[in-house]
Design a protein around this motif. Structure first.
Motif, PDB file in Angstrom:
ATOM      1  N   LEU A   1      -5.885  30.286   9.550  1.00  0.00           N
ATOM      2  CA  LEU A   1      -6.441  31.509  10.151  1.00  0.00           C
ATOM      3  C   LEU A   1      -7.510  32.132   9.254  1.00  0.00           C
ATOM      4  N   LEU A   2      -7.357  31.957   7.930  1.00  0.00           N
ATOM      5  CA  LEU A   2      -8.358  32.499   6.996  1.00  0.00           C
ATOM      6  C   LEU A   2      -9.366  31.437   6.576  1.00  0.00           C
TER       7      LEU A   2
ATOM      8  N   ALA B   1       3.299  35.553  14.818  1.00  0.00           N
ATOM      9  CA  ALA B   1       2.234  36.553  14.890  1.00  0.00           C
ATOM     10  C   ALA B   1       2.578  37.810  14.097  1.00  0.00           C
ATOM     11  N   SER B   2       3.856  38.086  13.925  1.00  0.00           N
ATOM     12  CA  SER B   2       4.228  39.319  13.210  1.00  0.00           C
ATOM     13  C   SER B   2       3.837  39.257  11.732  1.00  0.00           C
ATOM     14  N   GLN B   3       3.484  38.078  11.250  1.00  0.00           N
ATOM     15  CA  GLN B   3       3.211  37.931   9.822  1.00  0.00           C
ATOM     16  C   GLN B   3       1.739  38.099   9.458  1.00  0.00           C
ATOM     17  N   VAL B   4       0.886  38.372  10.432  1.00  0.00           N
ATOM     18  CA  VAL B   4      -0.552  38.470  10.125  1.00  0.00           C
ATOM     19  C   VAL B   4      -1.021  39.912  10.231  1.00  0.00           C
ATOM     20  N   SER B   5      -2.192  40.153   9.671  1.00  0.00           N
ATOM     21  CA  SER B   5      -2.755  41.514   9.679  1.00  0.00           C
ATOM     22  C   SER B   5      -3.213  41.882  11.089  1.00  0.00           C
ATOM     23  N   PRO B   6      -3.342  43.168  11.354  1.00  0.00           N
ATOM     24  CA  PRO B   6      -3.873  43.565  12.667  1.00  0.00           C
ATOM     25  C   PRO B   6      -5.261  42.979  12.917  1.00  0.00           C
ATOM     26  N   GLN B   7      -6.054  42.852  11.851  1.00  0.00           N
ATOM     27  CA  GLN B   7      -7.410  42.329  12.021  1.00  0.00           C
ATOM     28  C   GLN B   7      -7.377  40.864  12.460  1.00  0.00           C
ATOM     29  N   VAL B   8      -6.566  40.077  11.773  1.00  0.00           N
ATOM     30  CA  VAL B   8      -6.465  38.650  12.134  1.00  0.00           C
ATOM     31  C   VAL B   8      -5.838  38.514  13.517  1.00  0.00           C
ATOM     32  N   TYR B   9      -4.819  39.317  13.784  1.00  0.00           N
ATOM     33  CA  TYR B   9      -4.167  39.248  15.093  1.00  0.00           C
ATOM     34  C   TYR B   9      -5.172  39.544  16.211  1.00  0.00           C
ATOM     35  N   GLU B  10      -5.910  40.624  16.049  1.00  0.00           N
ATOM     36  CA  GLU B  10      -6.795  41.028  17.149  1.00  0.00           C
ATOM     37  C   GLU B  10      -8.006  40.101  17.276  1.00  0.00           C
ATOM     38  N   ALA B  11      -8.449  39.530  16.152  1.00  0.00           N
ATOM     39  CA  ALA B  11      -9.626  38.656  16.220  1.00  0.00           C
ATOM     40  C   ALA B  11      -9.274  37.266  16.748  1.00  0.00           C
TER      41      ALA B  11
ATOM     42  N   LEU C   1      -4.674  37.539  19.495  1.00  0.00           N
ATOM     43  CA  LEU C   1      -4.628  38.372  20.707  1.00  0.00           C
ATOM     44  C   LEU C   1      -5.464  37.792  21.858  1.00  0.00           C
ATOM     45  N   PRO C   2      -6.696  37.326  21.608  1.00  0.00           N
ATOM     46  CA  PRO C   2      -7.464  36.761  22.734  1.00  0.00           C
ATOM     47  C   PRO C   2      -6.778  35.562  23.383  1.00  0.00           C
ATOM     48  N   GLN C   3      -6.088  34.762  22.566  1.00  0.00           N
ATOM     49  CA  GLN C   3      -5.372  33.610  23.128  1.00  0.00           C
ATOM     50  C   GLN C   3      -4.151  34.075  23.923  1.00  0.00           C
ATOM     51  N   GLU C   4      -3.438  35.052  23.387  1.00  0.00           N
ATOM     52  CA  GLU C   4      -2.289  35.590  24.135  1.00  0.00           C
ATOM     53  C   GLU C   4      -2.769  36.215  25.450  1.00  0.00           C
ATOM     54  N   ARG C   5      -3.919  36.866  25.386  1.00  0.00           N
ATOM     55  CA  ARG C   5      -4.426  37.531  26.601  1.00  0.00           C
ATOM     56  C   ARG C   5      -4.751  36.489  27.673  1.00  0.00           C
ATOM     57  N   ALA C   6      -5.371  35.401  27.254  1.00  0.00           N
ATOM     58  CA  ALA C   6      -5.690  34.336  28.216  1.00  0.00           C
ATOM     59  C   ALA C   6      -4.407  33.783  28.837  1.00  0.00           C
ATOM     60  N   LEU C   7      -3.395  33.641  28.022  1.00  0.00           N
ATOM     61  CA  LEU C   7      -2.118  33.107  28.505  1.00  0.00           C
ATOM     62  C   LEU C   7      -1.464  34.083  29.485  1.00  0.00           C
ATOM     63  N   VAL C   8      -1.415  35.346  29.104  1.00  0.00           N
ATOM     64  CA  VAL C   8      -0.779  36.348  29.966  1.00  0.00           C
ATOM     65  C   VAL C   8      -1.528  36.452  31.302  1.00  0.00           C
TER      66      VAL C   8
END
Lengths: 344, 212
Positions: free
Chosen positions: A163-164, A203-213, A216-223
């Motif tokens: 991720l980094l 996902a709970s182990q990453v920063s909000p910045q990494v999560y949202e960048a 989150l977009p992948q989860e959104r596509a899935l949902v």
């Protein structure tokens, strides 16, 4: 408290914003259920007939309103080619994550859920629930979230560093996982699931910045794809997700599982009144260790903190060693909060 | 900036290649390996741990910092061994039976090594008997038990019981993991709990230094 609705009706009533006879009960059972019927976790994870029998028996005996297909994280990973080894009294082990040594995505097949044995077994579980119980219960299908499945394929540490180190690679890998998740969910919906759960624990182990960048977009596509199938969506991210709640609030899930490390009141403020919260009694210190009176007091307090659109649940899976009396205390009928109580 | 200052920055930022090159440069400049460890690597990882405690960074950032630290230590360890310098304290660590997660355990092991502990890593899914055997073999000052899953917390309690009953060594037992609390630590009779890998160093030092 007298039941005036079937389990599934009770569940649907809450999701649609109505007032049920009492709150739906949707705890996650795996090893507990297997051992409750005298079987074991290995059989539960490898044979849908055992999984279905165990969950239906528990639903009848403890008063659950949803039966589930959750067993372990490696259904899709197996479909992607990973060797899986079953253990009698603990979850299956992935012997070699397919991308651990070589991250090349070209090597990764696209599993066919109807042909990959462990994925097909879950689809068969959904079908068997409908054959045996009709519309009595809500039937929960299950898929891995993009981060969780990517971590299963790469190895958790590798993926978190990806991720980094290489965000484009991590994004591409998660997109492949989303595509398979959609295929798998579609097959479960066709078999009769009314809700698809997404487990995205890592996902709970990453920063909000990494999560949202990235995540989150992948989860959104899935949902979005799941909602287009006409099913309800339940998101389960183990651990403390307080820092992710602003992003999660934008996903549009119907049910958010809340682990015991998260304040239900804070979760409610973050996601608003339209999302059903489920949780969040401490599974070990309270549900397993009890006593039953403490479990009852804890779930009553959870309901008050969460306000309307709430379902009874522990923060995570019910431990195998939980005395049945404690699960009964968790799942005994509980009156819903008064309409308009928003828990804020 | 000095080489050691640059090295500290590289480790904290998780830049493994830079950390390795700067460690080599420091050694070429005839800086003592112990000075590189004590004055640079340990403070750098302490800073990383502190940021983690304050939720300024999360697990991925910790992992790449630990990887950079490991690169540096691979150059330094042979020199320390050649000079006969050994860590003052020994620890065994593992994830308890039934739990396959090893990130938290790995991070704590790295942090402990950075704090000059000799660490014997038993891996994940470790049965109580294996903890007991390792403690009897290595006679450590400290045993670290990790669990990520709430469902494996009972195995942690069982491991503490087994060590107390069977190890025959006055080892301090420290526990940690996402679902673990001080209350649980007290309930199962462990000696200490750390809520994160950064705190795990302070707690470990306090526990081993509390023994006369």
């Amino acid at each position: 408290m007298k039941a005036t609705l079937t389990s599934r009706e009770r569940y649907l009533t809450v999701l649609r914003g109505g007032q049920p006879d009492f709150l739906p009960r949707i705890p996650i059972l795996m090893q507990f259920a297997a051992e409750y019927i005298g079987s074991n976790y290995g059989a539960f994870a490898s044979d849908h007939r055992v999984l279905v029998e165990a969950n239906l028996r528990c639903a009848a005996d403890f008063g659950l309103d949803q039966v589930s297909t959750i067993s372990d994280p490696y259904r899709e990973t197996s479909g992607f080619g990973a060797p899986i080894e079953y253990q009698r009294d603990s979850g299956p082990v992935c012997l070699e994550p397919p991308l651990e040594g070589n991250p090349d995505l070209v090597r990764l097949p696209r599993p066919d859920p109807m042909r990959a044995p462990r994925m097909r077994d879950r689809i068969d579980a959904v079908r068997l629930y409908r054959e045996r119980a009709g519309d009595t219960y809500s039937v929960l299908g299950w898929i891995e979230g993009p981060a969780a499945e990517a971590a299963d394929l790469r190895g958790v540490s590798n993926f978190l560093m990806d991720l980094l180190d290489d965000p484009d690679y991590a994004r591409d890998l998660m997109a492949r996982c989303v595509a398979t998740g959609i295929d798998f969910a579609r097959a479960q919906v066709a078999a009769g699931a009314d809700t698809i759960g997404i487990g995205d624990a890592v996902a709970s182990q990453v920063s909000p910045q990494v999560y949202e960048a990235l995540i989150l977009p992948q989860e959104r596509a899935l949902v979005s794809a799941l909602r287009a199938m006409g099913v309800f969506v339940r998101l389960h991210i183990c651990g403390n997700i307080t820092h992710l709640l602003p992003g999660i609030a934008t996903l549009g899930v119907d049910i958010l599982d809340v682990d015991h490390l998260v304040s239900l009141a804070v979760a409610r403020r973050a996601v608003g009144p339209a999302v059903t919260l489920a949780g969040n009694v401490d599974p070990v210190s309270c549900v397993m260790r009890g006593p039953a009176e403490a479990v009852r007091a804890a779930i009553t307090a959870c309901a008050a903190a969460a306000g309307t659109r709430f379902m009874v649940n522990a923060g995570c899976e019910i431990p195998a060693a939980t005395p049945p009396a404690h699960l009964r205390a968790l799942c005994a009928p509980l009156a819903p909060p008064a309409v308009g109580c928003d828990g804020l | 900036m000095t080489t050691l200052e640059l090295l500290a920055q590289a480790v904290a930022a998780g830049k493994a290649k830079d950390a390795k090159a700067l460690t080599q440069r420091a050694l070429d400049e005839a800086i003592a390996p112990t000075e590189i460890v004590d004055r640079t690597l340990v403070p750098a990882m302490t800073e990383v741990g502190d940021k983690f405690k304050r939720s300024e960074i999360f697990v991925p950032e910790m992992l790449i910092a630990a990887r950079a630290m490991k690169e540096a230590m691979e150059l330094i360890d042979p020199r320390l061994a050649a000079a006969g310098i050994t860590p003052k304290y020994t620890a065994v660590i593992g994830t308890v039976q039934g739990d396959l997660h090893d990130i938290g355990k790995n991070l704590v092991a790295t942090m402990w090594r950075g704090a000059n502990f000799r660490v014997i890593d038993l891996g994940a899914n470790v049965p109580p008997a294996k903890f007991v055997a390792a403690i009897q073999e290595h006679r450590p000052h400290l045993a670290g038990l990790s669990a990520l899953l709430t469902t494996t917390m009972p195995a942690m309690a069982e491991t503490v019981r087994a060590i107390r009953a069977n190890a025959g060594v006055p080892v301090k037992i420290m526990i940690g993991g996402a679902p673990i609390t001080q209350q649980f630590c007290d309930e199962i009779g462990a000696d200490g709990f750390a809520p994160d890998a950064g705190s795990a160093v302070d707690k470990a030092r306090a526990l081993v230094e509390s023994v006369p």
